[in-house]
Design a protein around this motif. Structure first.
Motif, short mmCIF file in Angstrom:
data_model
loop_
_atom_site.label_atom_id
_atom_site.label_comp_id
_atom_site.label_asym_id
_atom_site.label_seq_id
_atom_site.Cartn_x
_atom_site.Cartn_y
_atom_site.Cartn_z
N ASP A 290 58.90 -58.14 -86.00
CA ASP A 290 59.78 -58.86 -85.99
C ASP A 290 59.85 -60.46 -84.73
O ASP A 290 58.95 -60.32 -84.36
N ARG A 409 67.08 -65.03 -84.46
CA ARG A 409 67.07 -64.18 -85.97
C ARG A 409 67.49 -64.73 -86.80
O ARG A 409 67.46 -64.96 -88.14
N ALA A 413 66.19 -64.52 -91.10
CA ALA A 413 66.89 -64.17 -91.61
C ALA A 413 66.28 -64.07 -92.96
O ALA A 413 66.07 -62.92 -93.19
N ASP A 414 65.86 -64.76 -93.57
CA ASP A 414 64.95 -64.89 -94.97
C ASP A 414 64.27 -64.61 -94.90
O ASP A 414 64.32 -63.58 -96.51
N TYR A 415 62.92 -64.41 -94.20
CA TYR A 415 62.46 -63.75 -93.98
C TYR A 415 62.32 -62.40 -93.44
O TYR A 415 61.52 -61.71 -94.31
N VAL A 416 62.49 -62.15 -93.14
CA VAL A 416 63.05 -60.91 -91.74
C VAL A 416 63.90 -60.40 -94.07
O VAL A 416 63.17 -58.88 -94.23
N ALA A 417 64.96 -60.61 -94.26
CA ALA A 417 65.27 -59.91 -95.07
C ALA A 417 64.37 -59.38 -96.27
O ALA A 417 64.72 -59.11 -97.63
N THR A 418 63.90 -61.26 -97.02
CA THR A 418 62.58 -60.75 -97.84
C THR A 418 61.74 -59.60 -98.05
O THR A 418 61.11 -59.28 -98.93
N GLY A 420 61.21 -57.07 -95.07
CA GLY A 420 61.44 -56.13 -94.88
C GLY A 420 61.22 -55.37 -93.54
O GLY A 420 60.42 -54.67 -93.18
N THR A 423 63.19 -54.77 -87.31
CA THR A 423 63.47 -55.81 -86.05
C THR A 423 64.18 -54.86 -85.04
O THR A 423 64.09 -55.08 -83.91
N ARG A 431 61.34 -47.44 -93.20
CA ARG A 431 59.94 -48.00 -94.40
C ARG A 431 59.22 -46.44 -94.55
O ARG A 431 58.77 -46.58 -95.55
#
Length: 436
Positions: A290, A409, A413-418, A420, A423, A431
Motif C-alpha cells: 500500500d 491515494r 491510483a494507477d499503480y494500485v489498480a494495475t 492489484g 490498500t 487476493r
C-alpha cells in the motif's frame, strides 16, 4: 497526532547523544583539538592514499558522482558539526576500501574470474517488505547472501589471508557491532525501523555506495541536486563495481560460486536497466505494498536519519521528497519491467506475506524451481529471531510529514489498480483466496 493505525504518536526528536557529540566536536574544533571537516575530493583522495600506501582506486568513473555529491552536501545538506565529521569519515572509509579492493584484485586475480550465475534480485520500494523476503530466502543455505558487516565493510583489510587460514579473527564483525551500537545511541528507533545485527543478512546498498552512488545518500542528507544527477545518468559502472565486490565477498567467505546470490535494495527500482545489463540472467521478485504505508515509512526512515546530521530538517520537505521519490521509483520500475520476459519475474504482495507467508514463499520457490521443504525450518528460525530483535513497532504517520491519505491515494491510483495492490488487510486476504 496518530499513526496510520490510529494510535497516538509523537514526532521523532534527535537524541541527547547527538547533541552532546555535536557540542564536543564544535568545542574540539574551537580549541584546535579536532580538525575542521574538509569535504574536498583531492584532499580526501590524497589522505586515503597516504593512509594505505596505495594509489589505484580502480575505475575512475566514481569521481563523477563523487564530485556532484560533495558539491550537493556542501551547498544543500546544512550539516552540523557531527554531520560533516561523520561525512568525512564515511568518504574516507569508502576511498580506502576502493584502494584495498584493487590490492586484492591484483593479488588474487581469480577473484574477478568468479561467476555470478542467475542471481535472485528482490526489487521493491523502500519499506515494502523486501527485508523480510530477503532474509527468509537468505536463511536457505542453497543461496549466498551478504551479512551486515560485509555491506558496512565489504573489503577485507591487509592480512586477511591469515583469517582464511584460521590464524586471525576477522575484525569486521566487531567493527560493525560498534557502528550499530553508535547508531542506536544516535537514534534508538533504528532497531525498530530496520532490525539487524553484524551477521544478519543485509542488502548490497553499501556496495553501490562504494561508487558514491545511490539513495543511501539522500536518505541521510538533503542532497536533491545529487539525487537528480543520479536519476539522469546510467548506473552501469556502479553495478559493474558492485558485481566485482560481490566476487570479492564470495571469495572472502570461501563461498561456492555456484550458489546464486540473493540481492535486494530499493536502488534497483531506479536502476533496473543497469542491473539487467550487468546481471543478464537475474531472476526478479517484485514486492508491492500500500503506497501510503511505503511513503509514510520511507519518510520516517529518512527523517530519523537526517535529523542526526543536520539542524535544519523540515518534515514537510521530507514528506514531499519521499512522495516524489516513491513515485519516481515506481515509474522507473514499471517502464523497465515492460521489457523483461514474464517467466523471469514474479510479484509478491506485502499483505500476502502478512496473512500467509508460507503460501507466498511456496509461490516464490515454485518460481525459482527449488523445493521449499528444506527451507521451512530455517525460515521459521529467522522469523523467531526477527521477533526478538524488533522490540518496538515502527510507528509513523503521513500527517507528521505534511501529507494526507487522499494525496497519496491519488498519486498512486494507477499503480494500485494495475498491480492489484491491497490498500487494506482484507484486500490482501481476498487476493490470496482467489489465487488458491
Amino acid at each position: 497526532m496518530t499513526d496510520l493505525q490510529g494510535q497516538p504518536i509523537e514526532p521523532p526528536r534527535r537524541t541527547r547523544f547527538i547533541d552532546i557529540a555535536d557540542a564536543v566536536i564544535r568545542t574540539g574544533r574551537r580549541l584546535g583539538a579536532i580538525a575542521p571537516a574538509t569535504l574536498e575530493k583531492d584532499f580526501l583522495v590524497e589522505k586515503a592514499s597516504a593512509a594505505t600506501g596505495l594509489d589505484d582506486f580502480g575505475d575512475p568513473w566514481f569521481e563523477q558522482p563523487f564530485d556532484v555529491l560533495l558539491d550537493s552536501v556542501k551547498r544543500e545538506a546544512a550539516l552540523n558539526a557531527a554531520g560533516d565529521f561523520s561525512a568525512m569519515q564515511q568518504f574516507q572509509y569508502v576511498l580506502e576500501s576502493r584502494l584495498y579492493a584493487q590490492m586484492w584484485f591484483k593479488r588474487h586475480p581469480e577473484i574477478l574470474a568468479r561467476p555470478i550465475p542467475h542471481p535472485v534480485v528482490i526489487v521493491g520500494p523502500m519499506r515494502s517488505g523486501t527485508t523480510r523476503l530477503h532474509r527468509l530466502l537468505a536463511s536457505d543455505k542453497r543461496f549466498a547472501h551478504l551479512r551486515s558487516f560485509e555491506t558496512i565493510s565489504p573489503v577485507p583489510r591487509p592480512g586477511f589471508e591469515e583469517v582464511l587460514e584460521g590464524k586471525k579473527e576477522d575484525f569486521r564483525p566487531k567493527l560493525a557491532g560498534r557502528i550499530m551500537n553508535v547508531a542506536r545511541l544516535a537514534n534508538p528507533r533504528t532497531l525498530s525501523i530496520h532490525p539487524t545485527g553484524p551477521y544478519e543478512p543485509e542488502e548490497e546498498l553499501g556496495l553501490l555506495v562504494a561508487s558514491m552512488w545511490g539513495m543511501k545518500h539522500d536518505a541521510q542528507w538533503h542532497v536533491p541536486s545529487y539525487a537528480a544527477w543520479c536519476a539522469g545518468h546510467s548506473a552501469v559502472p556502479a553495478y559493474r563495481y558492485m558485481a566485482d565486490l560481490l566476487r570479492l565477498i564470495g571469495w572472502s567467505q570461501q563461498e561456492s560460486s555456484l550458489r546464486p546470490w540473493i540481492l535486494k535494495t530499493p536502488q534497483h527500482m531506479m536502476d533496473l536497466p543497469a542491473l539487467l545489463e550487468v546481471f543478464p540472467d537475474a531472476r526478479l521478485i517484485f514486492t508491492h505494498r500500500d503506497p501510503k504505508q511505503v511513503v509514510g515509512s520511507a519518510a520516517s526512515l529518512a527523517w530519523n536519519q537526517t535529523i542526526i546530521y543536520s539542524d535544519d530538517v523540515d518534515p514537510r520537505r521530507t514528506g514531499r521528497m519521499w512522495l516524489d521519490k516513491t513515485e519516481q521509483m515506481i515509474a522507473r520500475m514499471r517502464a523497465a519491467r515492460d521489457a523483461i520476459p514474464r517467466e523471469r519475474m514474479i510479484d509478491v504482495h506485502y499483505e500476502d506475506m502478512e496473512t500467509d507467508w508460507r503460501g507466498t514463499m511456496q509461490r516464490v520457490y515454485d518460481f525459482l524451481g527449488f523445493d521449499i521443504a528444506p527451507a521451512i525450518a530455517p525460515m521459521e528460525g529467522f522469523l523467531a529471531r526477527s521477533a526478538a530483535l524488533k522490540r518496538h513497532p515502527h510507528r509513523y504517520s503521513l500527517e507528521e510529514f505534511g501529507l494526507s491519505e487522499d494525496q497519496v491515494r491519488e498519486r498512486f491510483a494507477d499503480y494500485v489498480a494495475t498491480y492489484g495492490v491491497a490498500t487494506d488487510r482484507e484486500g490482501g486476504e481476498m487476493r490470496r483466496r482467489m489465487r488458491t
